[in-house]
Design a protein around this motif. Sequence first.
Motif, PDB file in Angstrom:
ATOM      1  N   PRO A   1      -5.328  -6.094  10.949  1.00 17.74           N
ATOM      2  CA  PRO A   1      -4.829  -4.901  10.251  1.00 17.74           C
ATOM      3  C   PRO A   1      -4.337  -5.215   8.843  1.00 17.74           C
ATOM      4  CG  PRO A   1      -4.028  -4.941  12.506  1.00 17.74           C
ATOM      5  CD  PRO A   1      -4.681  -6.284  12.257  1.00 17.74           C
ATOM      6  N   ALA A   2      -4.641  -4.312   7.932  1.00 17.60           N
ATOM      7  CA  ALA A   2      -4.183  -4.443   6.543  1.00 17.60           C
ATOM      8  C   ALA A   2      -3.150  -3.362   6.266  1.00 17.60           C
ATOM      9  CB  ALA A   2      -5.357  -4.310   5.588  1.00 17.60           C
ATOM     10  N   ASP A   3      -2.097  -3.718   5.569  1.00 16.37           N
ATOM     11  CA  ASP A   3      -1.042  -2.759   5.247  1.00 16.37           C
ATOM     12  C   ASP A   3      -1.223  -2.223   3.827  1.00 16.37           C
ATOM     13  OD1 ASP A   3       1.257  -1.231   5.339  1.00 16.37           O
ATOM     14  OD2 ASP A   3       2.555  -2.896   4.750  1.00 16.37           O
ATOM     15  N   VAL A   4      -1.187  -3.108   2.849  1.00 12.40           N
ATOM     16  CA  VAL A   4      -1.305  -2.724   1.440  1.00 12.40           C
ATOM     17  C   VAL A   4      -2.501  -3.434   0.810  1.00 12.40           C
ATOM     18  CG1 VAL A   4      -0.182  -2.701  -0.812  1.00 12.40           C
ATOM     19  CG2 VAL A   4       1.187  -2.373   1.261  1.00 12.40           C
ATOM     20  N   ILE A   5      -3.393  -2.660   0.220  1.00 10.93           N
ATOM     21  CA  ILE A   5      -4.532  -3.207  -0.518  1.00 10.93           C
ATOM     22  C   ILE A   5      -4.226  -3.043  -1.996  1.00 10.93           C
ATOM     23  CG2 ILE A   5      -7.015  -3.063  -0.928  1.00 10.93           C
ATOM     24  CD1 ILE A   5      -6.304  -3.782   1.971  1.00 10.93           C
ATOM     25  N   LYS A   6      -4.157  -4.140  -2.719  1.00  9.22           N
ATOM     26  CA  LYS A   6      -3.853  -4.087  -4.150  1.00  9.22           C
ATOM     27  C   LYS A   6      -4.944  -4.814  -4.918  1.00  9.22           C
ATOM     28  CE  LYS A   6      -0.528  -5.358  -7.734  1.00  9.22           C
ATOM     29  NZ  LYS A   6       0.753  -6.057  -8.063  1.00  9.22           N
ATOM     30  N   ILE A   7      -5.543  -4.125  -5.893  1.00  5.55           N
ATOM     31  CA  ILE A   7      -6.609  -4.706  -6.699  1.00  5.55           C
ATOM     32  C   ILE A   7      -6.415  -4.319  -8.156  1.00  5.55           C
ATOM     33  CG2 ILE A   7      -8.332  -4.799  -4.843  1.00  5.55           C
ATOM     34  CD1 ILE A   7      -9.455  -2.155  -5.836  1.00  5.55           C
TER      35      ILE A   7
ATOM     36  N   ASN B   1       4.247  -1.754  -8.701  1.00  8.59           N
ATOM     37  CA  ASN B   1       3.071  -2.598  -8.876  1.00  8.59           C
ATOM     38  C   ASN B   1       2.405  -2.420 -10.237  1.00  8.59           C
ATOM     39  OD1 ASN B   1       2.422  -3.906  -6.046  1.00  8.59           O
ATOM     40  ND2 ASN B   1       3.049  -1.800  -5.630  1.00  8.59           N
ATOM     41  N   ASN B   2       2.935  -1.515 -11.044  1.00  5.94           N
ATOM     42  CA  ASN B   2       2.408  -1.252 -12.385  1.00  5.94           C
ATOM     43  C   ASN B   2       0.910  -0.965 -12.345  1.00  5.94           C
ATOM     44  OD1 ASN B   2       2.497  -0.943 -15.196  1.00  5.94           O
ATOM     45  ND2 ASN B   2       2.020  -3.105 -15.548  1.00  5.94           N
ATOM     46  N   VAL B   3       0.531  -0.006 -11.473  1.00  3.01           N
ATOM     47  CA  VAL B   3      -0.878   0.379 -11.346  1.00  3.01           C
ATOM     48  C   VAL B   3      -1.054   1.819 -11.800  1.00  3.01           C
ATOM     49  CG1 VAL B   3      -1.332  -1.239  -9.477  1.00  3.01           C
ATOM     50  CG2 VAL B   3      -0.557   1.085  -8.926  1.00  3.01           C
ATOM     51  N   GLU B   4      -2.298   2.182 -12.090  1.00  4.39           N
ATOM     52  CA  GLU B   4      -2.577   3.526 -12.591  1.00  4.39           C
ATOM     53  C   GLU B   4      -2.920   4.519 -11.479  1.00  4.39           C
ATOM     54  OE1 GLU B   4      -3.893   2.978 -17.174  1.00  4.39           O
ATOM     55  OE2 GLU B   4      -5.521   2.719 -15.722  1.00  4.39           O
ATOM     56  N   ILE B   5      -3.253   4.011 -10.289  1.00  2.00           N
ATOM     57  CA  ILE B   5      -3.490   4.873  -9.135  1.00  2.00           C
ATOM     58  C   ILE B   5      -2.885   4.235  -7.894  1.00  2.00           C
ATOM     59  CG2 ILE B   5      -5.211   5.906  -7.582  1.00  2.00           C
ATOM     60  CD1 ILE B   5      -7.150   6.091  -9.864  1.00  2.00           C
ATOM     61  N   ALA B   6      -2.157   5.029  -7.129  1.00  2.00           N
ATOM     62  CA  ALA B   6      -1.708   4.616  -5.796  1.00  2.00           C
ATOM     63  C   ALA B   6      -2.084   5.734  -4.838  1.00  2.00           C
ATOM     64  CB  ALA B   6      -0.209   4.365  -5.771  1.00  2.00           C
ATOM     65  N   PHE B   7      -2.566   5.374  -3.653  1.00  2.00           N
ATOM     66  CA  PHE B   7      -2.930   6.424  -2.704  1.00  2.00           C
ATOM     67  C   PHE B   7      -2.773   5.962  -1.267  1.00  2.00           C
ATOM     68  CE2 PHE B   7      -6.824   4.130  -3.267  1.00  2.00           C
ATOM     69  CZ  PHE B   7      -7.716   4.435  -2.248  1.00  2.00           C
ATOM     70  N   ALA B   8      -2.921   6.935  -0.344  1.00  2.00           N
ATOM     71  CA  ALA B   8      -2.616   6.672   1.050  1.00  2.00           C
ATOM     72  C   ALA B   8      -3.590   7.416   1.954  1.00  2.00           C
ATOM     73  CB  ALA B   8      -1.162   7.076   1.343  1.00  2.00           C
ATOM     74  N   ARG B   9      -3.294   7.417   3.240  1.00  2.00           N
ATOM     75  CA  ARG B   9      -4.101   8.117   4.250  1.00  2.00           C
ATOM     76  C   ARG B   9      -3.589   9.549   4.398  1.00  2.00           C
ATOM     77  NH1 ARG B   9      -5.600   3.893   7.918  1.00  2.00           N
ATOM     78  NH2 ARG B   9      -6.819   5.371   9.172  1.00  2.00           N
ATOM     79  N   PHE B  10      -4.306  10.352   5.201  1.00  2.00           N
ATOM     80  CA  PHE B  10      -3.841  11.708   5.484  1.00  2.00           C
ATOM     81  C   PHE B  10      -4.137  12.064   6.931  1.00  2.00           C
ATOM     82  CE2 PHE B  10      -8.189  12.201   3.892  1.00  2.00           C
ATOM     83  CZ  PHE B  10      -8.750  13.133   4.738  1.00  2.00           C
TER      84      PHE B  10
ATOM     85  N   ASN C   1      -2.594   1.571   3.588  1.00  2.00           N
ATOM     86  CA  ASN C   1      -3.450   1.785   4.744  1.00  2.00           C
ATOM     87  C   ASN C   1      -2.698   2.300   5.972  1.00  2.00           C
ATOM     88  OD1 ASN C   1      -6.045   1.542   6.053  1.00  2.00           O
ATOM     89  ND2 ASN C   1      -5.242  -0.251   7.119  1.00  2.00           N
ATOM     90  N   ASN C   2      -1.394   2.068   6.020  1.00  2.00           N
ATOM     91  CA  ASN C   2      -0.606   2.469   7.192  1.00  2.00           C
ATOM     92  C   ASN C   2       0.316   3.648   6.925  1.00  2.00           C
ATOM     93  OD1 ASN C   2      -1.379   0.682   9.349  1.00  2.00           O
ATOM     94  ND2 ASN C   2      -0.418  -0.984   8.205  1.00  2.00           N
ATOM     95  N   TYR C   3       0.125   4.315   5.804  1.00  2.00           N
ATOM     96  CA  TYR C   3       1.004   5.428   5.450  1.00  2.00           C
ATOM     97  C   TYR C   3       0.208   6.722   5.360  1.00  2.00           C
ATOM     98  CZ  TYR C   3       4.139   8.411   2.763  1.00  2.00           C
ATOM     99  OH  TYR C   3       4.902   9.463   2.327  1.00  2.00           O
TER     100      TYR C   3
END
Length: 357
Positions: free
Chosen positions: A180-186, A106-115, A245-247
């Motif tokens: 439900p949302a899977d991937v939020i990209k902004i 996605n050529n983004v500077e931050i990617a993150f997930a749940r824990f 959001n689902n990972y």
Amino acid sequence: MPIFNVGIHLKGGIDSLINQSIGEENLEIIMVNDCSTDDSGEIINEYAEKYDSCKAIHLEKNTGAANGPRNIGIENSTGDYIMFLDPDDRYALDACETLYGVAKENNVEIAFARFRRIFTYGKSVQKSYSPYLDNLEDVYPNETLEKHNPLNVNDFIWSNALEHLLYGSDIVKTYNREKPADVIKINEITEEPDLLKIPPSVWTKIYKRDLIMEKNIRFQKYISGDDMAFSLESLLNANGIVFLNNYLSYDYFIRDLPEDKSITNNVNVRFLADLMDSYIYCAEISKSYGDEIVNVTVNPHLMYWANAWKKASMNKNENKLLLEKIKKLQLIHNKGFKTKFLLSSIIKMLETSTYLK
């Protein structure tokens, strides 16, 4: 990895990196020993000798908190991306591959997930908070947020009015909350301010190293709240953000047995003072983004602070110190009824306690 006297958990943390699906040969594992007095230093030396990917750094003077080793790790990093692991926790075995792949694709500077929040060695497990609906309901229950009445108000009034008012409604900008949302990209955080409500877990994120170095983002010298400040500053400056959001990328252990307490379970005056300093820092760096961003950044954490203070035992002088700090925050963070009510209520609690003692 910031390391201080975590010998009994350390091998499990490092092994969760060595066994990553991306291959340990594709990782640079920087282990910074902050003058441990147990066998942590010997353990990381063993890994450094066995694996080319592992680098052991031993500090000559203890820094007192994770912020020092983390900053030294940043300075010694050479990869295109940076991730953080607390040595007594664990990464999911595909965490590095998944987050790296999402960031690159996605050529983004931050990617993150749940824990996963794991209590007392698996006695109970919760998924971390998200403002979005997910498809994980059948796997783990939602995180139990500190929403019980932290302020000195009538419980009926709290439950039926103030709780919802202070925590606020969702700030819906780009993604709705009806399914439900899977991937939020902004492109930038102002497109989805609700992402700032997510716990500021630096260890669920992958950061483009250029972002950290070019914006000179470092961990502030707080024993608590340094992760909040770092996470906020990086999200405010990031060009492109993806949230999965689902990972579930990370196992965060709440080690709450009497013989196994971490610094985050040791609520004393410095812990609370440093948290308040981090809130002041966050309010300052986010104020140019508007009141909406400042409020969603600081206010939910103030509720946590009030809960932590109520559980602790402070003397008169300690309460005076904390009162000075929150009044300093009040000077720069004072927009809106919710904020004014929240701050004045906490100040009233401290003033009353100081007077009674």
